[in-house]
Design a protein around this motif. Sequence first.
Motif, mmCIF file in Angstrom:
data_model
loop_
_atom_site.group_PDB
_atom_site.id
_atom_site.type_symbol
_atom_site.label_atom_id
_atom_site.label_comp_id
_atom_site.label_asym_id
_atom_site.label_seq_id
_atom_site.Cartn_x
_atom_site.Cartn_y
_atom_site.Cartn_z
ATOM 1 N N ASN A 92 -10.292 -2.870 1.559
ATOM 2 C CA ASN A 92 -11.226 -3.601 0.692
ATOM 3 C C ASN A 92 -10.545 -4.747 -0.032
ATOM 4 O O ASN A 92 -11.093 -5.845 -0.135
ATOM 5 N N VAL A 93 -9.321 -4.480 -0.543
ATOM 6 C CA VAL A 93 -8.572 -5.538 -1.239
ATOM 7 C C VAL A 93 -8.296 -6.682 -0.271
ATOM 8 O O VAL A 93 -8.441 -7.860 -0.608
ATOM 9 N N ASP A 148 0.587 5.486 -1.724
ATOM 10 C CA ASP A 148 -0.125 6.381 -2.646
ATOM 11 C C ASP A 148 0.763 6.797 -3.817
ATOM 12 O O ASP A 148 0.282 7.304 -4.801
ATOM 13 N N VAL A 166 0.837 -1.193 0.000
ATOM 14 C CA VAL A 166 0.000 0.000 0.000
ATOM 15 C C VAL A 166 0.877 1.250 0.000
ATOM 16 O O VAL A 166 1.683 1.447 0.902
ATOM 17 N N ASP A 217 -8.117 2.862 2.610
ATOM 18 C CA ASP A 217 -9.468 2.337 2.373
ATOM 19 C C ASP A 217 -9.458 1.261 1.298
ATOM 20 O O ASP A 217 -10.022 0.182 1.457
ATOM 21 N N GLU A 218 -8.763 1.607 0.189
ATOM 22 C CA GLU A 218 -8.673 0.652 -0.918
ATOM 23 C C GLU A 218 -7.993 -0.634 -0.431
ATOM 24 O O GLU A 218 -8.445 -1.743 -0.722
ATOM 25 N N ALA A 219 -6.941 -0.450 0.357
ATOM 26 C CA ALA A 219 -6.192 -1.603 0.851
ATOM 27 C C ALA A 219 -7.082 -2.511 1.693
ATOM 28 O O ALA A 219 -7.046 -3.734 1.570
ATOM 29 N N ALA A 231 -2.434 -1.365 -3.505
ATOM 30 C CA ALA A 231 -3.534 -0.462 -3.204
ATOM 31 C C ALA A 231 -2.946 0.916 -2.967
ATOM 32 O O ALA A 231 -1.839 1.048 -2.466
ATOM 33 N N ASN A 250 -4.395 3.548 -1.203
ATOM 34 C CA ASN A 250 -4.607 4.178 0.108
ATOM 35 C C ASN A 250 -5.207 3.155 1.064
ATOM 36 O O ASN A 250 -5.509 2.023 0.686
#
Lengths: 129, 668
Positions: free
Chosen positions: A40-41, A10, A8, A36-38, A32, A34
Amino acid sequence: MKKTILVVDDFTSIRHFVCEMLERKGYRTLGAANGDEAYNVLIANADTVNLVLTDYNMPDCTGYDLLKKIKSNVSVAQVPVIFLTAELSVEKMKAARESGLTAWIKKPYRAETFFSEIENALSLKTIKP
Amino acid sequence: MDFQQEYIEEAKQVLKSLEHSLLELEKSPDPDQVNNVYRYLHTIKGSAGMFGYDHVERLSHELEDLFSDVRDGIRQQDDFMLDLTLHAVDILRDLLDGKDVVRESEKIIESIATIKGTAASGKGGRGAEVVNGYVVILRPDENIYKRGINFQGVLDDIQELGVCEFMIHNETVPFERQLSEKRITSWFEIILASTKSLDEVKEVFLFMKEAEYVVLAITSIDLFSSAEYKAFIALSPEMIDARERMARQLIPTLSALAEPSVVRDDAKTDDAVSVDDADEEEQQTTTIKKSKRGGHVSVSTQKLDQLINIVSELVIFRSEIQHLMGNNQRPEIAEAIEKLESLTLKLRDSAFNIRLVPLNILNVKLQRLIRSVSKDLGKEIEFITEGLDTELDRSMINALEAPLMHIIRNAIDHGIEKPEERERRNKPRKGLLKFYSYNSGDHVFIQLQDDGNGIDFDKIKAKGIEKGLLNKGQQYSEKELLNVMMSPGFSTADKVTTVSGRGVGMDVVKKEIAAIRGDIEVSTEKGLGSIFTLRLPLTLTVLDTLVVNVNESKYLIPISEVEFCYQETYTKLFAKKSRQVNYEGQLLPFVSLREYFGDDSYPAEGTVIIINKNDTRMAVVVDNIVGKLQTVYKPLNNILQDVNCFSGASILGDGSMALILNALKLNQ
């Protein structure tokens, strides 16, 4: 089986660079941009991700936020988290350690330390049933 | 590298945002913007280090520090600070572009230091670097690895702090093995000299348990004999002395501190009890490391040469044993010799490896050259390098410098066109100059490629004719013309420029490369550019050779030059007047070494060795082949320099000497 590491950061270039380096060493990687994305992944790949390697300072959801989210969800709490960061604040790292951070690699890092930290964190998870 | 390019783009985006935030701040102070500025600087700093932009890292670190004070209310922002930071953004951009603005960057850092000096009243005593002494006692839990702590990493971090002396206690299992088995049973005493504060040193142990480490500041040399210290380790007076000596050596300020004075009496009497114990422990205590970052040692070349010399002799000695044992069939001895062989080879390889340095050390010189030459000639150049980590013998790199610079100068002067001309030809304004390097087998290849105009063969031909090197009416192949280009006294520069007209031509380059047993090859395409390929041996001192016999004398031929060998009767060889053999349908000139050395008796049969050097072929006739031998190359002394059919000499396994043939010169 290949170990999977979720990277992760940016900064796309750094993320790609770290991913490629890990893949050359024989790991599988996911990326990922950021926290949040991380998260979810990670949830979507909960049974394959063996380690999360994250930057600390990211917009919106920081590495610390991500760490807290991971550690408070039982289904992924056992996944070790390593910070790869230029952050030097001891208070922040202490807080992170108390929240379950496994290790903290300072950017820029030395290759040997980097890989041994990763190997070490990965072997942790396999010890536990 | 792609990532680097990608990184530069991203970093520039961040710099843009940073610029924007700074301009907003100029309008009105805003804590959110200050935070943004801080975060952008922090991002730049963290990422720069990853890609080796040390100056970017340093400058952004200083700025980050400045703005963290603003953020925390320690300092007020002012116009000067904003101006300076905006200027710094430009410099950061230039640094990312690889421009040489290091001095400007340093100036800004100095200015930041003065700002800090004037306003940071709260944070005194930061500037001067004082070396502090610490003792760290580490008693890691046996299962420290299982808790997710990488102990090796902790040790590395300690070394990063400064200069230190490690002492390992209770090393019943070799420490290396403890590390590899991830079971630490030893404990450690470390004397450390560092500019960091006690808290900063303690940070390293953040992930360890409180009970596992102690960090003590050495405020006085008496520490080691104090009761406080004794609580951790019982030491004999000698051991205390040893530690005091180490500490004094590492921490210069300690020597200035008062010499030991009082309160030592009671410690002394108690010592007697623990001495036995401690002594035993001392035997297991080894000093492993004393290092200054990274663990490099500089060794004088003299010592290295000596090592190489001994190793070289050992290689010969190994051959000698093999030779002496030639007919001994005892398997134990054969096995032992085999082991000796593999060990000597390993030893030799490591010894030679020590001398190898990455080509990277040339990088700065080349870049500067390119910058100055392209400026002088009004050309724009993009210089790309790959494989600069390829390693070569230091002396080779030194020898390479001049020819490489010459090739680059030529490429910029004659190859790459002026920007306007390039645009007319639908090429990018910036000429591309690539530097590739890689290892292949026993050789290192270096390629210099430009996307310029290529080599103008018509011009070479005209010049060759003018110089009397070529005939007007004759057709020449490109290869022949290239050879002419590299022959002495040839230079196509229209006028003598300061750049490539220094009276040295490609012939000198070729000679210099040949002197280090390398080849140079040129390929070129008109209008598209040229590639110069240098092929170099890894080291100069060891040579694989074919040992041949001519009338009881042995000669050596470098294996790399041997293409093929076969036997032939002398009557057949001498059947024709012309000394030529037919090899693969091609007539090659041959030299019979017996004939060459004035011997007129011939055995019935000889061995023909086809030599191929730089694509020039010829044949040498010898009596027979003795075998293959790895020899240590020794140059001929000055008296024999003129004898050019031998390139050097070497000592054979049986202690006798043999000359190394430079076959192509036999024919001249």
